[in-house]
Design a protein around this motif. Structure first.
Motif, PDB file in Angstrom:
ATOM      1  N   ASP A 250      93.106  10.098  68.650  1.00 11.78           N
ATOM      2  CA  ASP A 250      92.519  11.078  67.724  1.00 11.78           C
ATOM      3  C   ASP A 250      93.227  11.057  66.372  1.00 11.78           C
ATOM      4  N   SER A 251      94.555  10.868  66.377  1.00 12.98           N
ATOM      5  CA  SER A 251      95.310  10.839  65.117  1.00 12.98           C
ATOM      6  C   SER A 251      94.827   9.725  64.200  1.00 12.98           C
ATOM      7  N   ILE A 356      84.950  24.441  73.641  1.00 16.88           N
ATOM      8  CA  ILE A 356      84.376  24.652  74.978  1.00 16.88           C
ATOM      9  C   ILE A 356      84.242  23.305  75.696  1.00 16.88           C
ATOM     10  N   ILE A 357      83.708  22.309  74.972  1.00 21.84           N
ATOM     11  CA  ILE A 357      83.570  20.965  75.546  1.00 21.84           C
ATOM     12  C   ILE A 357      84.950  20.381  75.833  1.00 21.84           C
ATOM     13  N   PHE A 397      86.451   3.720  71.569  1.00 22.10           N
ATOM     14  CA  PHE A 397      85.097   3.341  71.145  1.00 22.10           C
ATOM     15  C   PHE A 397      84.167   4.553  71.058  1.00 22.10           C
ATOM     16  N   ALA A 398      84.329   5.505  71.991  1.00 28.76           N
ATOM     17  CA  ALA A 398      83.497   6.712  71.957  1.00 28.76           C
ATOM     18  C   ALA A 398      83.782   7.539  70.698  1.00 28.76           C
ATOM     19  N   ASN A 399      85.055   7.633  70.303  1.00 28.80           N
ATOM     20  CA  ASN A 399      85.412   8.324  69.062  1.00 28.80           C
ATOM     21  C   ASN A 399      84.739   7.671  67.857  1.00 28.80           C
ATOM     22  N   ILE A 413      83.576  15.303  73.170  1.00 26.81           N
ATOM     23  CA  ILE A 413      82.739  14.591  74.147  1.00 26.81           C
ATOM     24  C   ILE A 413      83.399  13.265  74.528  1.00 26.81           C
ATOM     25  N   ALA A 414      83.925  12.557  73.534  1.00 26.43           N
ATOM     26  CA  ALA A 414      84.571  11.256  73.775  1.00 26.43           C
ATOM     27  C   ALA A 414      85.753  11.391  74.731  1.00 26.43           C
TER      28      ALA A 414
END
Length: 530
Positions: A250-251, A356-357, A397-399, A413-414
């Motif tokens: 994420d960073s 929430i997710i 890859f999802a990010n 979600i990722a």
């Protein structure tokens, strides 16, 4: 073999001491982020969370993974002289690694911060780099105590380290904010708090330690020790590192993706800071599962070696059912009250949908942590480690795919997609290693009923509380009262149904941390039926 008092009583006593200290440490680690965010705001929180994974990964790898590796090698030493040699080699090897990582962080800090999209993070990376210089002594000292089953010094050190760290971070941050320092300078103060905290952990252990490095050494295969230290430390710490590795992804991706979408730098920082609010929530949510990995896994290891009786199977089933039940309850309960918890802890309800997710990661991690610990404890290292890195790759890859489309909701979600793949893969592999029924259909049915009942009670209560009962007081206090009363109400309903259904026998409650009182409550609730 070096003389050691390894009987089940002392072993479980040591595990209990470590478990209690782990609960305190993990609570402090999660809770301090809330007042810290309140002091520095979402932008300041973003600054801290961007850099923390770099030092957090090294802390976990060395103080946890290497400590276990050292303790295993020492436990298998054939003499006191060989034991001392192992310690010296471990200390030299770790010192070399520390100097290497320290140099890399200092030299490449500008490159790393630019890669994250924020060159001003360089000073924080360099401040945090000093923590790696403390780790060799900490890991070897912890491993030495653990190898003899003497867990008290390790537990005291863990708590002292975290107390000093949290205190310095919060007091230093408060002083920096009051003095009008920039948020980046305030972030540096927080990094130095982590460094000083680790140093206090070493000092605490040294107070317990006496003359262990004196005397002649013995010739051993040094490369074998280095190889074993590396492999054992990485495999043992892999599951604990996964949350930090997801944060590291994420960073590097979330802030950059938000900028590429055309969002201004200031807004992107605040959005990432809002997203990072999920980290302390997840840490608090997985407290039970991470504690389970410490408390029940030694029981499984002990009973796996027994030739008589049912062996480890009942403990494996209990671990799975407990992790599933409390992980699911924590994730669902927090998701239901999240908007109010968000405002209670962080002043606003910003990003509540994304959070929430995000909170459903609690459920998947609650399965991943104990399952990985059990498999690795049984010597099944390669597949769990491979699955962890497959999930991490999917997260990357999802990010890249979802954040440009859905902002921080996409990042949440990722994360869930990555953890789902790890959890499902672990469950399939677990079934191959232990082909047993982990939980009955009755267990899942009652769990679903308890969840529905919890939601049916919480949702109307929050509408009434927020709209009428606490409507005339300040928004944040009203949110706090709504959230806390809803949590108590929902948890009570959930637990009463679980206990009335006797999804856990009273003797099973006794095996869980602080389960004695829950066993008494269950006996009282079910005495009429029995």
């Amino acid at each position: 073999m070096v003389s050691k008092e390894w009987n089940m009583k002392t072993f479980m006593k040591g595990a209990s001491i470590l478990t209690i200290s782990a609960i305190i440490v993990k609570l402090l680690a999660a809770v301090y982020r809330v007042p810290f965010q309140n002091l520095v705001g979402d932008k300041g929180f973003y600054i801290y969370q961007q850099v923390y994974p770099f030092i957090g990964i090294f802390i976990i790898w060395t103080s946890y993974g290497f400590a276990v590796a050292v303790s295993k090698l020492l436990a298998s030493s054939k003499s006191e002289r060989e034991s001392k040699t192992v310690k010296r080699i471990a200390l030299l090897y770790l010192s070399g690694l520390s100097v290497l990582f320290f140099t890399l962080l200092m030299v490449f800090a500008p490159f790393l911060s630019s890669s994250m999209g924020d060159p001003e993070l360089t000073s924080l990376l360099r401040a945090g780099a000093y923590i790696v210089l403390v780790m060799p002594m900490l890991a070897v000292l912890k491993g030495s105590f653990q190898s003899t089953g003497n867990m008290t010094p390790v537990a005291v050190s863990n708590v002292a380290e975290q107390v000093f760290r949290v205190s310095i971070i919060l007091i230093g941050t408060w002083i920096a904010v009051r003095a009008g320092a920039s948020l980046y300078r305030t972030g540096e103060v927080a990094m130095w708090g982590a460094v000083i905290g680790q140093a206090m952990g070493v000092l605490t252990l040294l107070l317990f330690y006496r003359n262990e490095y004196k005397g002649p050494a013995e010739r051993v295969n040094r490369w074998y020790i280095v190889k074993e230290l590396t492999l054992i430390s990485l495999s043992v710490s892999a599951s604990s590192l996964i949350l930090l590795l997801f944060q590291l992804v994420d960073s590097f991706t979330v802030f950059n993706s938000l900028l590429a979408k055309g969002i201004t730098s200031e807004t992107a920082m605040e959005l990432k800071g809002v997203y990072d609010r999920g980290q302390p929530l997840v840490q608090m949510g997985i407290l039970i599962s991470s504690t389970l990995a410490l408390a029940i896994v030694p029981l499984i290891a002990h009973h796996s070696s027994k030739k008589e009786g049912r062996g480890a199977e009942p403990f494996i089933q209990l671990t799975y059912r407990t992790a599933f039940l409390f992980g699911w309850a924590a994730a669902m309960g927090l998701a239901l009250v999240l908007p109010y918890v968000n405002e209670m802890l962080f002043e606003t309800r910003d990003g509540s949908v994304a959070l929430i997710i995000f909170c459903f990661q609690i459920f998947f991690l609650s399965l991943i942590l104990p399952l990985t610990a059990i498999l690795i404890g049984a010597g099944k290292v390669k597949i769990p480690t491979l699955l962890l890195f497959v999930g991490l790759t999917v997260k990357v890859f999802a990010n890249k795919l979802l954040v440009p489309r859905y902002d921080i909701i996409g990042a949440s979600i990722a994360g869930n997609i990555g953890f789902v793949i790890i959890a499902v893969g672990l469950l399939f592999y677990f079934k191959k290693v232990w082909p047993l029924n982990l939980a009955s259909k009755r267990f899942y049915s009652w769990l679903l009923l308890a969840t529905v009942a919890m939601a049916a009670v919480i949702l109307p209560w929050m509408i009434i509380a927020d709209g009428y009962l606490f409507d005339n007081i300040s928004s944040r206090i009203g949110a706090a009262l709504t959230a806390l009363t809803a949590v108590v109400l929902g948890a009570s309903v959930f637990l009463i149904i679980i206990m009335k259904a006797r999804l856990f026998a009273e003797k099973e409650w006794y095996l869980l941390p602080f389960g004695r009182r829950l066993a008494y409550v269950q006996l009282w609730l079910t005495k009429k039926r029995r």
